[in-house]
Scaffold this motif. Structure first.
Motif, mmCIF file in Angstrom:
data_model
loop_
_atom_site.group_PDB
_atom_site.id
_atom_site.type_symbol
_atom_site.label_atom_id
_atom_site.label_comp_id
_atom_site.label_asym_id
_atom_site.label_seq_id
_atom_site.Cartn_x
_atom_site.Cartn_y
_atom_site.Cartn_z
ATOM 1 N N UNK A 20 0.823 -1.206 0.000
ATOM 2 C CA UNK A 20 0.000 0.000 0.000
ATOM 3 C C UNK A 20 0.855 1.252 0.000
ATOM 4 N N UNK A 21 0.260 2.326 -0.533
ATOM 5 C CA UNK A 21 0.814 3.667 -0.473
ATOM 6 C C UNK A 21 0.009 4.462 0.547
ATOM 7 N N UNK A 22 0.674 5.165 1.415
ATOM 8 C CA UNK A 22 -0.010 6.015 2.389
ATOM 9 C C UNK A 22 -0.546 7.246 1.665
ATOM 10 N N UNK A 23 -1.854 7.287 1.470
ATOM 11 C CA UNK A 23 -2.470 8.352 0.681
ATOM 12 C C UNK A 23 -2.423 9.705 1.376
ATOM 13 N N UNK A 24 -2.063 9.734 2.637
ATOM 14 C CA UNK A 24 -1.932 10.999 3.354
ATOM 15 C C UNK A 24 -0.481 11.490 3.408
ATOM 16 N N UNK A 25 0.424 10.709 2.837
ATOM 17 C CA UNK A 25 1.824 11.114 2.853
ATOM 18 C C UNK A 25 2.072 12.140 1.745
ATOM 19 N N UNK A 26 2.823 13.211 2.011
ATOM 20 C CA UNK A 26 3.013 14.257 1.005
ATOM 21 C C UNK A 26 3.780 13.815 -0.234
ATOM 22 N N UNK A 27 4.547 12.718 -0.153
ATOM 23 C CA UNK A 27 5.314 12.277 -1.318
ATOM 24 C C UNK A 27 4.526 11.321 -2.202
ATOM 25 N N UNK A 28 4.031 10.214 -1.638
ATOM 26 C CA UNK A 28 3.363 9.196 -2.462
ATOM 27 C C UNK A 28 1.851 9.291 -2.393
ATOM 28 N N UNK A 117 12.665 10.160 -2.788
ATOM 29 C CA UNK A 117 13.119 8.938 -2.119
ATOM 30 C C UNK A 117 11.910 8.282 -1.459
ATOM 31 N N UNK A 118 11.546 7.103 -1.938
ATOM 32 C CA UNK A 118 10.413 6.367 -1.396
ATOM 33 C C UNK A 118 10.903 5.467 -0.271
ATOM 34 N N UNK A 119 10.201 5.467 0.853
ATOM 35 C CA UNK A 119 10.554 4.624 1.988
ATOM 36 C C UNK A 119 9.582 3.444 2.057
ATOM 37 N N UNK A 120 10.153 2.239 2.008
ATOM 38 C CA UNK A 120 9.345 1.027 2.045
ATOM 39 C C UNK A 120 9.637 0.299 3.349
ATOM 40 N N UNK A 121 8.629 0.156 4.193
ATOM 41 C CA UNK A 121 8.778 -0.569 5.457
ATOM 42 C C UNK A 121 8.803 -2.067 5.178
ATOM 43 N N UNK A 122 9.637 -2.787 5.901
ATOM 44 C CA UNK A 122 9.789 -4.210 5.643
ATOM 45 C C UNK A 122 10.291 -4.905 6.901
ATOM 46 N N UNK A 123 10.449 -6.227 6.811
ATOM 47 C CA UNK A 123 10.976 -7.022 7.909
ATOM 48 C C UNK A 123 12.333 -7.597 7.507
ATOM 49 N N UNK A 124 13.005 -8.229 8.458
ATOM 50 C CA UNK A 124 14.341 -8.736 8.208
ATOM 51 C C UNK A 124 14.429 -10.215 7.905
ATOM 52 N N UNK A 125 13.304 -10.909 7.760
ATOM 53 C CA UNK A 125 13.336 -12.345 7.492
ATOM 54 C C UNK A 125 13.747 -12.604 6.044
#
Length: 274
Positions: A20-28, A117-125
């Motif tokens: 998903x893209x955060x629709x409230x974020x000023x970049x995406x 610069x797009x920030x993508x949250x993720x896990x370390x597995x």
């Protein structure tokens, strides 16, 4: 296993894998043509077929909308950009709407010249790391920088609920055979709950309320079709696919079929051969 009489029961799960893209974020986020173009370009640059083939070993079918097969509201005739991989179109979109490499460093900037610069949250597995590699290649194809922010799943989920993440990927599943569960992903009253993208569009909300009041039939399906179109047009989500469940069944278990909406995997039903 075949020599031992074990057979394979396969079923498409009533779920959806999403980014998903955060629709409230000023970049995406946002609903202007340039913001829509950015999200659509990122989605088109992602090679979904490689995810299905290499990471999921063929155990997922591509999604055209949020609604999986086996759920009322699934439209097998609906085909959309959700299932498309088209880097040429993706780059053309970004060029057209002013996302250009203005300083010659090989990376695009925002239309106003600010860094992109797009920030993508993720896990370390290991599986998340493999997905990150696919996303890295997607962003490279369109000349957009991406930064992966690694954290534990519970912490990412908490941040997602309050709108702190720019992008994140997860799954969503149904406990009943009706598409409304999946359309809640875009219903604005569910921002902070099912609506991870924080998508807020009056036309979509009106259709969501309308279909909820209608019996199953052509009129309700027509409302759902329009909801699909709006979700694809604004691209608050990149819908990946619907996973396939594999159950191995021993020969002494007769008539086994896993209930598609049961949360628990149960065994030993049926009767044993004498």
């Amino acid at each position: 296993m075949a020599k031992r009489g074990i057979w394979l029961d396969r079923a498409v799960l009533p779920d959806i894998i999403i980014s998903y893209f955060n629709m409230q974020h000023p970049l995406v986020g946002g609903y202007t043509p340039d913001k829509v173009a950015l999200r659509r370009a990122i989605a088109l640059a992602y090679d979904l077929n490689r995810e299905i083939r290499d990471l999921r070993r063929g155990q997922m079918v591509p999604a055209q909308s949020a609604v999986p097969p086996g759920v009322w509201g699934f439209d097998p005739t609906f085909v959309s950009d959700m299932g498309q991989y088209d880097p040429v179109r993706a780059n053309t979109l970004l060029d057209t709407f002013g996302y250009l490499d203005t300083n010659g460093d090989g990376w695009r900037e925002q239309p106003d010249g600010k860094p992109l610069v797009v920030e993508y949250a993720t896990q370390g597995d290991p599986f998340s790391r493999a997905l990150n590699e696919l996303w890295q290649k997607a962003f490279n194809r369109v000349g957009v920088r991406v930064q992966f922010n690694i954290g534990q799943w519970p912490e990412q989920a908490k941040s997602a609920r309050v709108g702190k993440l720019m992008m994140w990927g997860l799954g969503w599943s149904a406990a009943a055979p009706d598409a409304e569960t999946f359309y809640n992903l875009g219903f604005s009253p569910y921002i902070g709950a099912a609506n991870y993208a924080r998508f807020e569009l009056p036309a979509y909300d009106a259709l969501c309320r309308k279909q909820a009041m209608l019996p199953n039939g052509p009129e309700r399906m027509a409302a759902m079709y329009e909801m699909n179109r709006l979700m694809v047009a604004y691209m608050p989500y990149k819908f990946h696919g619907h996973r396939i469940l594999n159950s191995f069944v021993h020969p002494w278990v007769i008539g086994y079929r896993r209930h598609p909406f049961a949360r628990e995997v149960f065994v030993g039903i049926g009767r044993r051969r004498p």
